[in-house]
Design a protein around this motif. Structure first.
Motif, mmCIF file in Angstrom:
data_model
loop_
_atom_site.group_PDB
_atom_site.id
_atom_site.type_symbol
_atom_site.label_atom_id
_atom_site.label_comp_id
_atom_site.label_asym_id
_atom_site.label_seq_id
_atom_site.Cartn_x
_atom_site.Cartn_y
_atom_site.Cartn_z
ATOM 1 N N PHE A 179 0.809 -1.216 0.000
ATOM 2 C CA PHE A 179 0.000 0.000 0.000
ATOM 3 C C PHE A 179 0.848 1.273 0.000
ATOM 4 O O PHE A 179 0.309 2.370 -0.099
ATOM 5 C CB PHE A 179 -0.954 0.016 1.197
ATOM 6 N N ARG A 180 2.177 1.128 0.110
ATOM 7 C CA ARG A 180 3.038 2.311 0.032
ATOM 8 C C ARG A 180 3.833 2.360 -1.270
ATOM 9 O O ARG A 180 4.422 3.373 -1.594
ATOM 10 C CB ARG A 180 4.030 2.328 1.200
ATOM 11 N N GLY A 181 3.829 1.256 -2.009
ATOM 12 C CA GLY A 181 4.624 1.193 -3.230
ATOM 13 C C GLY A 181 3.772 1.312 -4.467
ATOM 14 O O GLY A 181 3.128 2.327 -4.714
ATOM 15 N N LYS A 182 3.724 0.233 -5.253
ATOM 16 C CA LYS A 182 3.012 0.295 -6.526
ATOM 17 C C LYS A 182 1.502 0.446 -6.343
ATOM 18 O O LYS A 182 0.803 0.872 -7.273
ATOM 19 C CB LYS A 182 3.304 -0.945 -7.355
ATOM 20 N N CYS A 183 1.002 0.099 -5.146
ATOM 21 C CA CYS A 183 -0.438 0.250 -4.887
ATOM 22 C C CYS A 183 -0.726 1.449 -3.993
ATOM 23 O O CYS A 183 -1.760 1.498 -3.326
ATOM 24 C CB CYS A 183 -1.004 -1.019 -4.247
ATOM 25 N N LYS A 184 0.183 2.409 -3.983
ATOM 26 C CA LYS A 184 0.002 3.590 -3.143
ATOM 27 C C LYS A 184 -1.283 4.336 -3.502
ATOM 28 O O LYS A 184 -1.989 4.832 -2.627
ATOM 29 C CB LYS A 184 1.208 4.510 -3.279
ATOM 30 N N ASP A 185 -1.577 4.437 -4.798
ATOM 31 C CA ASP A 185 -2.727 5.217 -5.251
ATOM 32 C C ASP A 185 -3.803 4.362 -5.907
ATOM 33 O O ASP A 185 -4.675 4.873 -6.609
ATOM 34 C CB ASP A 185 -2.271 6.299 -6.237
#
Length: 710
Positions: free
Chosen positions: A329-335
């Protein structure tokens, strides 16, 4: 996912926040749950499980065992409170400094506790030590000597030299003084104390001690114990969010925004969940105060339009995702959320996936409009999740739709116009000025409805529905168009971007016109808007069946039926699709699961008998005969169905050979079955409505009669 789930707090934003949307009221219905007692080892089946699921108790933690032996802020969490850059980090093999100046902006920082064990504040609060650290301050355990030596928590500033942090702490004190909710930590007092470390006056909030475990710690412990996952069981995660949504709705109702919802800030203690750390709370109309939040949870529009009720909903959706499955949730799936291909759980529970997608929609206006709205749909999703897990239905009343208005597909075929008349209807909003008039209106004439005391949105939607039911879909769509189209000077009376009902009625119109492919798209949009509702899923099952996608149709029918046995049309649909796919056993099983309390129990039993007569074996024929023998139906219907069963048995024997067993007292031999069929045809002839029908049945009886020598 890294070992720690929490993230450094973001620095203060210079962009003013806005709150252009309405706030919600406190959730008070389905999320409140029902009070039923659970086992001694599990918590009561009350609000925390929404009355549907038992959640393990978390024992009350002895406060003294929670004190940190060596309180310090990990280097990975040391950031400048002014510019947000990394500070106090190791360099050239040397440990990072806990106090100093930011190399980027020169702002002073200090991560050392300001209170020592044994220190007494305000001649009342005796400090035992540090409990934890947060984005805005240290938490200390203390005894309140003035009130029966009760345990309390003192919260002070992490960096008392920062003006923004001090302002946030003062704001927290102001807001917390107004907050009173059973799921929000209680505030006892506000004091100032001169630090022995810095000789400065430091603000402290005195709050209740919540002796439990944070949701974040629960997930961390599961991972450390090697359970093979990095999340909570889905039903438990949903139950936690359902418990805390009323607290969030309460804050919105009094004009406050929480801004920093995440698993770290939910504490489970014994049979209760508490929302803690209101350091980022701000008023809805505050456009100037610094904005605090956590990267990975914070809504994308925070930097441009600021916090709102919708941005709080976004943080709840992100937190629920973190609690339910592991994802970056902080990397590639942050947004964004991961896809169903990336996370299989989202594929197993599509309604849950749709709920998360709506809660975290990049467009704030397309998210749930309130905590109550989200809680209502999340409760419906929880019912589905539990029903899929153990096969036990979890029925529930809907505030968005009426029950099925009539059953469809009971006779074995699918008439799309019949479906459009039978599907549940959107409920009339009780806040509409004409709601009471509509409740007593009996007219089905559009012109009669136009004579309502006030031509409100609900009256016009009723006109749309009446036009569709009469088959005049073009007039219905024109009426709907006037409701949803903006005029030169005004917004539309019904915004289709925020209201799912236009799509629902467009779907009904498409069904009536026998355009199931078009209807499927409209109903799919409704399902995404209200993912906890059964009605759009039932409609999607119909559309999928009509376009020939039997796999999808079976999945939709199955989901509706397993969750709520009140939707009997879903059972007949699932049986119909199962037969079309060659799964006769499943069709019979579904039909037999229609409860005896249903008005369609007997038709389902009859349909089960017929379903068992397909390409069947001797055992199926015997079972069908026994099932028919037990049915309490009139003589004519019983004789007609008996003839069908014996015909199937006769065809089986003539294709194969005689078998063991009896069907309706006839042995499975050609001779016995011919005699049985002759008797049924002659009985049916006595019930014939016309001479022609009687003659035809007598001819059939004569033709099937066994040959004799006489």
């Amino acid at each position: 996912m890294s070992e720690e789930l929490d993230l450094p707090e973001t620095g203060p934003s210079t962009a003013p926040g806005t709150a252009p949307w309405s706030v919600s009221q406190e959730v008070s219905r389905s999320a409140s749950g029902r009070a039923r007692r659970g086992s001694a080892r599990s918590m009561s089946r009350g609000r925390l499980g929404a009355g549907l699921v038992e959640v393990p108790r978390v024992p009350y933690r002895d406060p003294k065992t929670a004190v940190l032996e060596n309180p310090e802020v990990p280097e990975a969490k040391r950031f400048c409170s002014k510019c947000g850059k990394k500070v106090g980090r190791a360099k050239d093999g040397k440990q990072g400094r806990v106090e100093g100046f930011c190399p980027q902006c020169g702002h002073a920082y200090s991560f050392t506790p300001k209170l020592e064990p044994g220190e007494v504040l305000h001649d009342q609060y005796g400090v035992l030590g540090c409990l934890a650290h947060g984005g805005l301050g240290w938490l200390y355990l203390a005894l309140d000597h003035a009130v029966s030596d009760r345990w309390v928590v003192l919260k002070g500033l992490l960096d008392s030299g920062d003006a923004d942090a001090m302002a946030a702490a003062l704001a927290e004190r102001r807001f917390l003084a107004e907050v009173e909710h059973p799921n929000i930590v209680k505030i006892h007092n506000f004091i100032r104390h001169e630090s022995k470390v810095s000789d400065k006056l430091v603000e402290y909030i005195v709050m209740e001690y919540v002796g439990g475990e944070s949701i974040k710690d629960m997930i961390t412990h599961r991972r450390r114990e090697g359970r093979g996952d990095e999340a909570l069981p889905l039903a438990q995660a949903i139950a936690y969010v359902l418990e805390i949504l009323p607290a969030l709705g309460y804050l919105h109702g009094v004009g406050l925004l929480y801004c920093d919802f995440k698993p770290d800030n939910m504490i489970h203690t014994e049979e209760q969940l508490k929302l803690i750390d209101l350091g980022a709370v701000r008023r809805v109309d505050d456009h100037h105060s610094p904005i605090y939040g956590t990267v990975g949870y914070q809504a994308p529009e925070i930097g441009t339009i600021g916090p709102s009720v919708f941005s709080d909903i976004y943080t709840v959706g992100r937190a629920l995702a973190v609690m339910s499955f592991p994802f970056d949730f902080r990397g590639k799936c942050k947004d964004r959320l991961p896809t169903a291909d990336e996370v299989p759980l989202l594929g197993r529970y599509p309604s849950f996936h749709r709920l998360l997608l709506r809660a975290t929609n990049p467009n704030p206006e397309l998210r749930f409009c309130s905590a109550e709205d989200m809680a209502e749909q999340l409760t419906g999703v929880l019912r589905e999740v539990l029903a899929l897990e153990d096969g036990v239905p979890r029925p529930g009343l809907s505030r968005q739709f009426t029950p099925e208005r009539r059953r469809f597909g009971v006779e074995g075929s699918l008439d799309l116009r019949e479906v459009a008349l039978a599907l549940p209807a959107p409920s009339v909003s009780t806040s509409d000025a004409a709601a009471s008039w509509l409740a007593t209106a009996t007219t089905s004439d559009p012109e009669g409805l136009r004579k309502a005391p006030e031509l409100t949105v609900e009256v016009r939607l009723r006109i749309v529905r009446v036009l569709i039911e009469s088959g005049d879909t073009q007039a219905a769509l024109r009426e709907l168009g006037t409701l949803t189209a903006p005029s030169m000077f005004d917004e539309p009376e019904l915004d289709p971007a925020e209201d799912w009902r236009p799509d629902w009625y467009r779907g009904l119109a498409a069904l009536t016109d026998e355009r199931p492919g078009d209807a499927l798209g409209f109903f799919d949009a409704v399902c995404s808007a209200v993912p906890g509702e059964a009605a759009p899923k039932l409609a999607l099952g119909v559309c999928a069946e009509a376009v020939g996608d039997l796999t999808a149709a079976a999945a939709w029918y199955e989901l509706v039926w397993r969750t709520d046995h009140a939707y009997v049309s879903a059972a007949f649909g699932l049986a119909r699709v199962s037969l079309a796919c060659g799964d006769r056993a499943r069709a019979v099983e579904v039909l037999l699961s229609v409860p005896d309390t249903s008005s369609q129990h007997l038709p389902a039993q009859i349909a089960a008998v017929r379903a068992q007569l397909g390409d069947c074996g001797a055992e199926d024929l015997v079972a069908a005969g026994e099932r028919l023998h037990a049915l309490d139906i009139d003589v004519h219907s019983h004789t007609q169905l008996s003839a069908e069963v014996l015909e199937a048995a006769y065809h089986y024997v003539t294709r194969n050979q005689a078998a063991e067993g009896k069907v309706l007292d006839c042995a499975l031999s050609e001779h016995e079955l011919r005699l049985g069929l002759e008797r049924r045809y002659r009985t049916l002839a006595r019930f014939a409505a016309t001479p022609e029908e009687r003659i035809a049945l007598v001819d059939r009886a004569n033709a099937v009669r066994p040959r004799t020598l006489v």
